[in-house]
Write a protein that holds these residues in place. Sequence first.
Motif, PDB file in Angstrom:
ATOM      1  N   GLU A  22      -3.993 -15.091  32.839  1.00 49.32           N
ATOM      2  CA  GLU A  22      -4.477 -13.997  32.000  1.00 49.32           C
ATOM      3  C   GLU A  22      -4.305 -14.347  30.535  1.00 49.32           C
ATOM      4  O   GLU A  22      -3.358 -15.032  30.161  1.00 49.32           O
ATOM      5  N   ALA A  24      -4.349 -12.846  26.354  1.00 53.01           N
ATOM      6  CA  ALA A  24      -3.563 -11.843  25.656  1.00 53.01           C
ATOM      7  C   ALA A  24      -3.900 -10.463  26.210  1.00 53.01           C
ATOM      8  O   ALA A  24      -5.057 -10.162  26.440  1.00 53.01           O
ATOM      9  N   PRO A  25      -2.896  -9.620  26.441  1.00 54.53           N
ATOM     10  CA  PRO A  25      -3.176  -8.294  27.005  1.00 54.53           C
ATOM     11  C   PRO A  25      -3.958  -7.429  26.038  1.00 54.53           C
ATOM     12  O   PRO A  25      -3.857  -7.586  24.829  1.00 54.53           O
ATOM     13  N   PHE A  26      -4.733  -6.530  26.611  1.00 58.10           N
ATOM     14  CA  PHE A  26      -5.578  -5.651  25.801  1.00 58.10           C
ATOM     15  C   PHE A  26      -4.745  -4.574  25.135  1.00 58.10           C
ATOM     16  O   PHE A  26      -3.970  -3.892  25.792  1.00 58.10           O
ATOM     17  N   ARG A  67     -10.207 -11.557  21.474  1.00 56.29           N
ATOM     18  CA  ARG A  67     -10.219 -10.112  21.217  1.00 56.29           C
ATOM     19  C   ARG A  67      -8.972  -9.713  20.422  1.00 56.29           C
ATOM     20  O   ARG A  67      -9.040  -8.904  19.503  1.00 56.29           O
TER      21      ARG A  67
END
Lengths: 143, 336
Positions: A22, A24-26, A67
Motif C-alpha cells: 500500500e 501513503a494512506p489517504f 496524492r
Amino acid sequence: MSRLFGLVALFFVLASPVFAAEGAPFQPLADPALEARARTLQKELRCPFCELQSIDESNAPLAADLRKLIRDRIAAGESDEDIKSYLVERYGAFILMQPPVRTDTYFLWFGPILLLIAGAGIVAVTVARARKRPEAAELESES
Amino acid sequence: MIMAVAIGVPLALYAWRASSMTPGARFEVASRETGILANNFLLTGAAAITMLGTLYPVLLDAVTGTKLSVGPPYYVATVIPLMAVLALLMPFGPLLPWRRGNLSATLRLLRWALLVALVVAIGALVLFSPGSLLGIVAVFFGTWLIAGAVTDLYRRAGSLRMLRYLSVAAWAAALGHGGLGVLAFGAAGATVWKSENAAILRPGETMPIAGYGLRLERAEQVTGPNYQADRATITVLRNGREEGVVHPEKRFYPAEQTGTTFSSIRTTGLSDLHVVLAEPREGGAWVVRAYVNPLAPFIWIGAVIMALGGFCGVLARLRRSRASRVAVPAAVSAAE
C-alpha cells in the motif's frame, strides 16, 4: 481502434489493480477548498505506472504517494502550477494528462485544425461541383 | 493483428463497393445531400482526431523516445467542439428536402425546438448555479436534438393520431437523432454534475454523498472460488430512511498476486450510486469512496434508442430494395 481503446480504458477503470504493497494512506485536507484543489489537480495528472489512469483513479501505491505529495505541497502554500512543474521535472511531461504545446507536439495540437480545413475544403468543392451539374431527368426522390 | 483487421476489412469493403459509387444528381447548398456530406465530414473528422490522439504518443515514443500522455483534456479540446457543431446541425438534416431546400423555412420549422432548448439551458444555468459551461452546452444540445426529432416527427405526421402511420424511415431519423440527445443528457450528468466523496469510516459511522448517507455496518473476510475478499456491508440512507444495503468488495486473487476493487452500483433509473471499498485502516475502519453520477443511465438508454433508430434505418432500406427489386437486378439489391 478508438472504440477498442475505450473498451481497454474501461476495463482498467473497472478492474483497477490493487497492489500488495500500500502507498501513503489517504488523509483528506481539513480545508474543503484546498481538498477540492487537490482533487482537481490529481485528475490532471497521470499515474506513471498505469494505463492512462489519473492519480485520482489509480490504486497503485505510487499514486497514493503522489496524492499525499500534492496535499502536502498544497498545505505548504504552493500553487497548482508550482506542483505541476515540480512533477514534470521529476517524471517528464508524461505525467500531464493534457500534453504541452511544444515543437514535438505541434502536429498533435494543430493537426486537427489542418484536418478540419482540408475536410471543409472537400465539402465545399463537392457542393460547388454538385450545384453546377445539370438537372437530372429522373428524380431519385427517397424521402 | 487487431489493427490489420481494423484497417484491412474497411479497405476490402471499399475495393469491393467503390465501383458502385456514381456521382449523383445536382443539389444545392441547402439540401439533404449537403447535410449528409457535413455529417460524414464531422464524424470522420472526430474519428481521425481520436486516431491522432491515440497513435501520436506511440509514434513519438518510437521516433524520438519522448514519452507523452494524451488524456481526456485533449479530446475535450478537439473532439467535443466538433460534436457540438454536429449536434447544432443535426436537426436540420431530416427537415431539409433532397436536392433543393430552403434554409429559412427549415429554421422556421425549428424555432420551437430552439426556444425549448434555450429555455431548458437557461433553466439548468439557474438551477445548478455554479454550473460548468460544458454541462450547460450539453443540456442545450440534448434538448435541441430531442425537440428537433419531435419537430421532424410532428411535421411528417401532422397530428398525434397519424403518428402510427409514419414510415420506418421517419422513425429511423427521429430515433437516431433523439437518442443522441438523450445520451448528451447522460454524458453531461455523469461528467459535469457528478459528486464524489471519500471518508474514513469506522463501523457504525456515516458519510454523506449527494443527498445519500452511507453507513458502514461491518466488513468481513470472505472466500470466493479463486479469491479472498474483504466484503463490506453498507446501508444506504436517504433522508434518514434506510433505502437498501450494498456490498462492495476488495478482492485479492492469490494465483495472480493481484487484486481488484469490486464496487457496488445502485441505480434509481435517474442516477447511479457507486460505492468503493478502498483501503483498510487499523481498528476495523475503512476508506470508503462514493460517487453519484446523475443521469448516467441515460447514456445507456440513449444508445439503445440510437441502435433502435439504426435498426429502423436498415428495415427501411430492406423494404425499399424489396419494393424496387423489379427494376433493379437482384444482385445489386441483395448487396444493398
